[in-house]
Design a protein around this motif. Sequence first.
Motif, PDB file in Angstrom:
ATOM      1  N   TYR A 188       0.840  -1.202   0.000  1.00 49.40           N
ATOM      2  CA  TYR A 188       0.000   0.000   0.000  1.00 49.40           C
ATOM      3  C   TYR A 188       0.874   1.251   0.000  1.00 49.40           C
ATOM      4  O   TYR A 188       2.001   1.246   0.513  1.00 49.40           O
ATOM      5  N   SER A 189       0.321   2.328  -0.557  1.00 46.07           N
ATOM      6  CA  SER A 189       1.032   3.612  -0.552  1.00 46.07           C
ATOM      7  C   SER A 189       0.030   4.754  -0.582  1.00 46.07           C
ATOM      8  O   SER A 189      -1.004   4.680  -1.259  1.00 46.07           O
ATOM      9  N   SER A 190       0.345   5.800   0.166  1.00 44.75           N
ATOM     10  CA  SER A 190      -0.479   7.013   0.105  1.00 44.75           C
ATOM     11  C   SER A 190       0.145   8.039  -0.837  1.00 44.75           C
ATOM     12  O   SER A 190      -0.431   9.090  -1.087  1.00 44.75           O
ATOM     13  N   LYS A 191       1.338   7.697  -1.376  1.00 45.45           N
ATOM     14  CA  LYS A 191       2.056   8.627  -2.263  1.00 45.45           C
ATOM     15  C   LYS A 191       2.043   8.191  -3.728  1.00 45.45           C
ATOM     16  O   LYS A 191       2.092   9.017  -4.627  1.00 45.45           O
TER      17      LYS A 191
ATOM     18  N   VAL B 182       4.295  -2.907   3.067  1.00 47.53           N
ATOM     19  CA  VAL B 182       3.625  -4.189   2.834  1.00 47.53           C
ATOM     20  C   VAL B 182       2.933  -4.565   4.136  1.00 47.53           C
ATOM     21  O   VAL B 182       3.582  -4.734   5.169  1.00 47.53           O
ATOM     22  N   ILE B 183       1.599  -4.673   4.080  1.00 49.40           N
ATOM     23  CA  ILE B 183       0.793  -4.794   5.300  1.00 49.40           C
ATOM     24  C   ILE B 183      -0.006  -6.092   5.317  1.00 49.40           C
ATOM     25  O   ILE B 183      -0.598  -6.484   4.305  1.00 49.40           O
TER      26      ILE B 183
ATOM     27  N   ASN C 241      -8.361  -0.520   1.342  1.00 45.63           N
ATOM     28  CA  ASN C 241      -9.052  -1.276   0.293  1.00 45.63           C
ATOM     29  C   ASN C 241      -8.036  -2.078  -0.507  1.00 45.63           C
ATOM     30  O   ASN C 241      -7.109  -1.512  -1.090  1.00 45.63           O
ATOM     31  N   LEU C 242      -8.233  -3.385  -0.574  1.00 42.47           N
ATOM     32  CA  LEU C 242      -7.307  -4.237  -1.322  1.00 42.47           C
ATOM     33  C   LEU C 242      -7.229  -3.826  -2.790  1.00 42.47           C
ATOM     34  O   LEU C 242      -6.186  -3.955  -3.432  1.00 42.47           O
TER      35      LEU C 242
ATOM     36  N   ASP D 132     -18.530 -13.540   1.812  1.00 42.17           N
ATOM     37  CA  ASP D 132     -19.465 -12.403   1.734  1.00 42.17           C
ATOM     38  C   ASP D 132     -18.915 -11.159   2.428  1.00 42.17           C
ATOM     39  O   ASP D 132     -19.093 -10.040   1.932  1.00 42.17           O
ATOM     40  N   LYS D 133     -18.244 -11.348   3.554  1.00 46.41           N
ATOM     41  CA  LYS D 133     -17.787 -10.220   4.365  1.00 46.41           C
ATOM     42  C   LYS D 133     -16.546  -9.546   3.779  1.00 46.41           C
ATOM     43  O   LYS D 133     -16.466  -8.316   3.720  1.00 46.41           O
ATOM     44  N   TYR D 134     -15.566 -10.339   3.357  1.00 45.88           N
ATOM     45  CA  TYR D 134     -14.259  -9.767   3.017  1.00 45.88           C
ATOM     46  C   TYR D 134     -13.993  -9.647   1.515  1.00 45.88           C
ATOM     47  O   TYR D 134     -13.035  -8.996   1.120  1.00 45.88           O
TER      48      TYR D 134
END
Length: 273
Positions: A124-127, A203-204, A215-216, A263-265
Amino acid sequence: MKKRDLKMKKILSLVLSIVVVFALGGCGAKKEAVVTDKKIIKVGASPVPHKEILEVVKPLLAKEGYTLEIVEFTDYVIPNTALAEGQLDANFFQHVPYLETFSKEKGLDLTYTVKVHIEPMALYSSKYKTIADIKDGAEIVIPNDPTNGARALRVLEKAGLLKLKAGDLISKLDITENKKNLKITELEAPQLPRVLADLDAAVINANYAIEAKLNLGDALAVEAKDSPYANVLAVKTEDKEKPYIKALSEALTSPEVKKFIEDKYKGAVIPAF
């Protein structure tokens, strides 16, 4: 007459001794049966998705006469030590390589009964929006425990960012090619989502990503679906065949649990049964 009386006393004494032994043996067997067939099952679990999955299991076990007590943990160490010390009957938070490595290092006699689900790790990245956007010299943070650190490195390799030596328990020292001169930093897994905004990328683990509402679909790279890192129900080896553990194992791999996970994930967590 006296000799005869003495002989009778000895016989009576022997008979009474045998009766006492059998009586005590019967009490011991009764006590053991209570332990073997205990009706309250205490399980340690991470909040997401493990505790949520166990909540689905509660009514299934209730139908079999068992009460499930869930003890929440937010770290990767205490649940195993608590299990080994008898404070828990089982735990549900970890994959097989972590359980085996931890047990070996700490000298714990733990094992597992069933594989329940896979939580794909993701970058994941916010940049950055894509792998191609990642700049030379960027810092990528991975979990600091050996097994999840190795998984994270394989995610980066699959994304084309690194090349690594063969093997399961690899570390950043096993990087053989790093064209973008990425800086690989290690940090405790639960902290990664909290500091993601200050990082280039991380990497989470899926459980922490879900908890942080990541969000994947926004991930830059995702672990392969054939990952061997299935999350399992861990128990003390001596308890593996006990009725209450078997009941718990069956409930965790029931059609109801499979449907809930799907259903959930919606792909962020995948059933492993």
